[in-house]
Design a protein around this motif. Sequence first.
Motif, short mmCIF file in Angstrom:
data_model
loop_
_atom_site.label_atom_id
_atom_site.label_comp_id
_atom_site.label_asym_id
_atom_site.label_seq_id
_atom_site.Cartn_x
_atom_site.Cartn_y
_atom_site.Cartn_z
N SER A 109 66.09 40.28 -21.16
CA SER A 109 66.17 41.23 -22.28
C SER A 109 65.27 40.74 -23.41
CB SER A 109 67.62 41.34 -22.79
OG SER A 109 68.48 41.90 -21.80
N ASP A 110 64.84 41.66 -24.23
CA ASP A 110 64.05 41.30 -25.40
C ASP A 110 64.92 40.97 -26.60
OD1 ASP A 110 61.23 41.97 -24.41
OD2 ASP A 110 62.31 43.85 -24.04
N VAL A 111 66.08 41.63 -26.67
CA VAL A 111 66.97 41.49 -27.82
C VAL A 111 68.41 41.45 -27.33
CG1 VAL A 111 67.76 42.52 -30.00
CG2 VAL A 111 65.37 42.82 -29.27
N VAL A 112 69.21 40.57 -27.94
CA VAL A 112 70.66 40.61 -27.80
C VAL A 112 71.23 40.80 -29.20
CG1 VAL A 112 72.74 39.26 -27.32
CG2 VAL A 112 70.83 39.22 -25.71
N ILE B 3 65.12 43.07 -36.66
CA ILE B 3 64.76 43.00 -35.24
C ILE B 3 63.32 43.46 -35.04
CG2 ILE B 3 65.18 44.11 -33.00
CD1 ILE B 3 68.18 44.04 -33.71
N VAL B 4 62.93 44.56 -35.67
CA VAL B 4 61.55 45.04 -35.52
C VAL B 4 60.56 43.99 -36.04
CG1 VAL B 4 59.91 46.77 -36.30
CG2 VAL B 4 62.19 47.47 -35.56
N ALA B 5 60.89 43.35 -37.19
CA ALA B 5 60.01 42.31 -37.72
C ALA B 5 59.95 41.11 -36.77
CB ALA B 5 60.51 41.86 -39.09
N ALA B 6 61.09 40.73 -36.20
CA ALA B 6 61.12 39.59 -35.28
C ALA B 6 60.36 39.89 -34.00
CB ALA B 6 62.57 39.22 -34.97
N GLY C 204 60.92 33.57 -29.78
CA GLY C 204 61.94 34.47 -30.29
C GLY C 204 62.42 34.07 -31.68
N GLU C 205 63.55 34.68 -32.11
CA GLU C 205 64.01 34.48 -33.48
C GLU C 205 65.51 34.76 -33.57
OE1 GLU C 205 64.21 33.08 -36.37
OE2 GLU C 205 62.14 33.70 -36.94
N ARG C 206 66.14 34.18 -34.55
CA ARG C 206 67.53 34.50 -34.90
C ARG C 206 67.49 35.43 -36.10
NH1 ARG C 206 72.78 32.08 -35.13
NH2 ARG C 206 74.17 33.75 -35.77
N VAL C 207 68.12 36.59 -35.97
CA VAL C 207 68.21 37.56 -37.06
C VAL C 207 69.68 37.71 -37.42
CG1 VAL C 207 67.85 39.97 -37.74
CG2 VAL C 207 66.14 38.80 -36.32
N GLU C 208 69.98 37.59 -38.69
CA GLU C 208 71.39 37.61 -39.10
C GLU C 208 71.56 38.34 -40.42
OE1 GLU C 208 74.97 34.47 -40.32
OE2 GLU C 208 73.04 33.72 -39.61
N THR C 209 72.62 39.13 -40.53
CA THR C 209 73.04 39.67 -41.82
C THR C 209 74.54 39.84 -41.79
OG1 THR C 209 72.54 41.30 -43.53
CG2 THR C 209 72.87 42.16 -41.31
N ILE D 145 65.09 37.70 -29.03
CA ILE D 145 65.52 37.97 -30.40
C ILE D 145 67.05 38.07 -30.36
CG2 ILE D 145 65.34 39.48 -32.40
CD1 ILE D 145 62.66 38.22 -31.43
N TYR D 146 67.71 37.20 -31.11
CA TYR D 146 69.18 37.17 -31.10
C TYR D 146 69.66 37.63 -32.47
CZ TYR D 146 73.91 35.41 -30.08
OH TYR D 146 75.27 35.30 -29.85
#
Length: 406
Positions: free
Chosen positions: A96-99, A184-187, A197-202, A126-127
Amino acid sequence: MSIEETQTSRPLTGIRILDLSRALSGPFCTMTLGDLGATVIKVEPSENGDMTRLWGPFSGGQSVYYLSANRSKQSLSLDFRHADAMPLLRRLALDSDVVIENFKPGVAEAMGLGVDVLRQLNPRLIYASISGFGSEGPARDAPGFDQIAQGHGGLMALTGAETPTRVGVAIADMTAGLWTALGIVAALRQAEATGVGERVETSLLASMVSMLGVQGQRYLSVGDVPKRTGNANPVIAPYGTFETADGPINLAPATEAMWHSLCHELDLDALCDDPDYATNVDRVRHRDRLHRVLEERMRQRPRAEWVRRFVNAGIPAGVINDVRQVFEDAQVQHCQLVRHAHHPVIGQVPHMAIPIRMASVDVQQPACAPPLLGEHTQAVLRSYGFGPEEIADLIARGVVTQHTAA
């Protein structure tokens, strides 16, 4: 037309998202990304699915709440308690590309689905995580619900008149979902450039604090703690809601020229020469008295007439619609802000379109209607490379469930 066909050539076509979220913040995020072309695999518990499937009201036996946040997705039904469930999800994450998940902090790690585990398997992953109050700090473990976040984040203190009031929709959930979609789009763009990949959080709290806008900046810059002003603008007057002969209207004369035009349209030109109203600062200081004077005149004619006159004079004004009136509005209909998608049980389901228009592709048409529980289980597994015998075995042992037509 299949979901694959409707998603062809959309901006996020080819991006595969493993969606482990539920309720609203995560599903609102992934619905947005699905509308933009991503393939969204919504993983749901086999017994009842996403919790919102049980929330009323219902249309044709389907939860309206679920319908509102889950179009443009495919549903895979999984028994999360089965010993083979977590290994299956890790295998899906590998390709997968994103979780995305919105469990309480620490739950995904306890399930063996934390960011470190999954990104070790798939370094380009991207997580994305959404929580109530963030993954660190003293409120880390507090339950995250929309109204709690609205209150904690200051929005309720700014909303209403006499008492703090929640916004009429789940604004903390939905804005957190939108911020996550943007992250997610930026990552994804970053991963395209770096191969990593990257960790995205809010969080719901962070989203509410970010939305305080000028009210938050007033405190940060000059130490001013804003108070509730009801429908009035806190820094501009006159500006807000005014009663007419047959109902309220909104009025927003934000410039000096508009203020003078307003006085002329109301045949109250003398107000322009009154020193109490000479500047916006003066008008804000005397806002209550000014509001009464203007409203007394507006009550003499119907709202449609005032709105027409004000708009023709270049003064921003508008009616206040209920939800039925919104969807009957000529401008809303002209802009096609409601689109339809075929649901296997209900038939054609109306949806509020994503409010983005693009010249080369129609992203406002849903890729598909919200899925039935487990409607796409077999198709999803095939798309991840599972063979027929392996899929049959997973179904036979109750690891996954495929919806079958009644």
